[in-house]
Design a protein around this motif. Sequence first.
Motif, PDB file in Angstrom:
ATOM      1  N   VAL A 217      41.658  34.916  30.061  1.00 53.25           N
ATOM      2  CA  VAL A 217      40.992  33.955  30.938  1.00 53.25           C
ATOM      3  C   VAL A 217      39.517  33.965  30.581  1.00 53.25           C
ATOM      4  O   VAL A 217      38.908  35.039  30.452  1.00 53.25           O
ATOM      5  N   SER A 218      38.929  32.797  30.411  1.00 55.93           N
ATOM      6  CA  SER A 218      37.525  32.706  30.007  1.00 55.93           C
ATOM      7  C   SER A 218      36.760  31.753  30.910  1.00 55.93           C
ATOM      8  O   SER A 218      37.332  30.821  31.485  1.00 55.93           O
ATOM      9  N   ILE A 219      35.446  32.011  31.029  1.00 55.49           N
ATOM     10  CA  ILE A 219      34.547  31.061  31.694  1.00 55.49           C
ATOM     11  C   ILE A 219      34.170  30.031  30.643  1.00 55.49           C
ATOM     12  O   ILE A 219      33.421  30.327  29.713  1.00 55.49           O
ATOM     13  N   ILE A 291      41.314  41.261  31.893  1.00 56.05           N
ATOM     14  CA  ILE A 291      41.563  42.365  30.972  1.00 56.05           C
ATOM     15  C   ILE A 291      41.685  41.890  29.527  1.00 56.05           C
ATOM     16  O   ILE A 291      41.856  42.713  28.622  1.00 56.05           O
ATOM     17  N   GLY A 292      41.599  40.602  29.287  1.00 51.36           N
ATOM     18  CA  GLY A 292      41.701  40.079  27.922  1.00 51.36           C
ATOM     19  C   GLY A 292      40.404  40.296  27.169  1.00 51.36           C
ATOM     20  O   GLY A 292      39.788  41.366  27.222  1.00 51.36           O
ATOM     21  N   LEU A 293      39.973  39.293  26.414  1.00 55.13           N
ATOM     22  CA  LEU A 293      38.703  39.376  25.706  1.00 55.13           C
ATOM     23  C   LEU A 293      37.564  39.550  26.705  1.00 55.13           C
ATOM     24  O   LEU A 293      37.571  38.951  27.782  1.00 55.13           O
ATOM     25  N   ARG A 580      32.540  29.605  23.196  1.00 56.75           N
ATOM     26  CA  ARG A 580      33.849  29.932  23.777  1.00 56.75           C
ATOM     27  C   ARG A 580      35.028  29.507  22.895  1.00 56.75           C
ATOM     28  O   ARG A 580      36.179  29.571  23.322  1.00 56.75           O
ATOM     29  N   MET A 581      34.789  29.112  21.663  1.00 62.46           N
ATOM     30  CA  MET A 581      35.878  28.628  20.809  1.00 62.46           C
ATOM     31  C   MET A 581      36.930  29.710  20.558  1.00 62.46           C
ATOM     32  O   MET A 581      38.115  29.412  20.415  1.00 62.46           O
ATOM     33  N   GLU A 582      36.513  30.973  20.505  1.00 68.16           N
ATOM     34  CA  GLU A 582      37.456  32.046  20.183  1.00 68.16           C
ATOM     35  C   GLU A 582      38.211  32.550  21.404  1.00 68.16           C
ATOM     36  O   GLU A 582      38.993  33.498  21.295  1.00 68.16           O
ATOM     37  N   SER A 583      37.999  31.949  22.544  1.00 69.13           N
ATOM     38  CA  SER A 583      38.705  32.391  23.747  1.00 69.13           C
ATOM     39  C   SER A 583      40.185  32.014  23.720  1.00 69.13           C
ATOM     40  O   SER A 583      40.996  32.637  24.398  1.00 69.13           O
ATOM     41  N   ASP A 584      40.524  30.993  22.944  1.00 65.82           N
ATOM     42  CA  ASP A 584      41.914  30.560  22.842  1.00 65.82           C
ATOM     43  C   ASP A 584      42.629  31.418  21.802  1.00 65.82           C
ATOM     44  O   ASP A 584      42.377  31.299  20.597  1.00 65.82           O
ATOM     45  N   LEU A 585      43.528  32.296  22.251  1.00 62.55           N
ATOM     46  CA  LEU A 585      44.199  33.238  21.356  1.00 62.55           C
ATOM     47  C   LEU A 585      45.438  32.600  20.725  1.00 62.55           C
ATOM     48  O   LEU A 585      46.581  32.962  21.013  1.00 62.55           O
TER      49      LEU A 585
END
Length: 641
Positions: A217-219, A291-293, A580-585
């Motif tokens: 989950v990312s902001i 708990i992810g990135l 935030r481009m790398e937030s999508d795994l």
Amino acid sequence: MQFKHPEILYALFLLLIPIIVHLFQLRKFQKESFTNVAFLKKVTLQTRKSSQIKKWLILLTRMLLLACLIIAFAQPFTSKSNTFNTTPETVIYLDNSFSMQAKGDQGELLKRAAQELVESLNPDDQISLVTNTAVYKNTTLKSIQNDLLQLDYAPNQLPYDAALSKSSKLFSQTSNLNRNLVFISDFQEQDKDFKASNDSLYKLHAVKLNPVNIQNVSIDSLSISSTTASNTALQVHLKATGSKNNAIPISLYDGEKLLAKTTAVITDQVVAEFTLTEKSIVNGRIIIDDIGLQFDNELFFNIDEPSQINVLTIHEKTSSNYLERLFASDEFQLTNTSLNQLNYSVVENQQLIVLNELESLPNSLNNSLKAFMKQGGYVIVIPATSSQINTYNDLLGVYEINTKEVIIAEKRVTAINYAHPVYKNVFEKQESNFQYPKVNSYFPTTATNSSSVLSFEDGKPFLLTHKQLAVFTAALNADNSNFSEYDLIVPTFYNLARQSLQTPQLYYTIGKENKFDIQVNLKQDGVLKLANESVNMIPMQQYFNDKVSITTTDIPDIAGVYRIENKTAAIANVSYNYNRMESDLSYQDLSLLTNVEVSDSVSAIFETIKSDTKINALWKWFVIFALAFIIIEMLILKYFK
């Protein structure tokens, strides 16, 4: 089987010597006479047969002994490839982007990869190492081991093709080398996929590190949805990959002070809203507990007291009501003046000057406006229907804009350049069906390097811009145009005015080109600095009369809220966040790639490289065989009767 010294094999011709000796023995037999030789003849025959067998066995063992010794001195060996006379050269690309924070079987992907490199490489082997932030050329593991184990995450990842190109350039031009390029990454999906070209210069090995959990989950972003006299509404946009429907806490801080807290149920996209009574937030932070990135769990922002933009409108006789309404907000300090009452000394104190339907431009005004634009000021030109256009061309010609005499003809404004900065974030979608504004007369205009913001139905410009100049090609008064009656006029003039003084936004993204203005009067040789508790840097900047335009790209490289300092005094704040481009795994599938050897382990790929180049020496075996034949010969001589 190959030989390190094949020329020694010519010594095998020496095997002819024992053959010749055995075949042509020079020993002569002496005859003895006996009275009865019948029995002796039988014994002699049996002895000669036994002697011949023994001699041939001894000949064979001696030839094999000599052959083994000769072959041992030739140093035979086996290998998977012809690498015994080549020098190994290894280049390693280690992806240290934020997506490598994901957890693998044995911890974070980046940390585990660095540890396996240390365990797999010989400390004295010469290597070259490339990361997203550093290059170590022709070094040894011993020299860079500490840097490797302490390698930090980079805010920007190299595109795969750029990383391959950058790594391959580190190979030397020396011939007769055994080159290997080891590409270590999680191979997260990018705009361009990882592709391996068939390059004869080196052999490519891809190490794909796989996380055990792709939930994150990312902001994603933060925006101000509305502002009133008493409060400000902030919208926090969240994005999620992996499992959904989990509740996640969201906290809003100003420094260490907790301002608000809420909880959101995670779906693909979530919007959480905070309502603030504070007019300004100096060190704003949005924090989520995921708990992810980790890099995308925090977003920095700041809300400063808005700076007023000084706007000067110059009219012929009477000012236009629509301009007064457009610039009536607290964001603008509007000054109206007629041309014959203009005080030229106030020009340099403005950020935006609007020439509102002047009949002609005096030379003094032209010269003043040229100097004003050189100092970073913005000018909007609105001609009158009866303007003496040749007096305008002196000013417009500075930016290669040429306007001809007025044409009386009705035209509709039908084309909007949605990609133009004036309309950035204005439209949610491109409108194709709306009532078009129209004009009753216009000035045909040609421009070399200018960009059209609004255009007529025949493609000719109605509003064009170039650097600090914006030009309307028709008068906007109610007798000539109904443009002032359309809602489109509000974002058009508002954003043109905002460009004249680009105050800092809520936050900026690290790695992109960011520009903003700071209202300040600097002394000679004065500079502005970006600073926080740990760093102090001088960004690229350009000074004008009453403002400094700052441009940042590569600095800062750490997310946070930074003070803009004039000497030691903090005059404003600006915030930076990681992309935030790398937030999508999401990851690329490498199984279909050719010309590349794919593995999921760093240690395994280096074992493969070592086995491909490993030489198995066989000379010791031939020495053992030689000793064995000596023993066999001794046994034959002793026990063979």
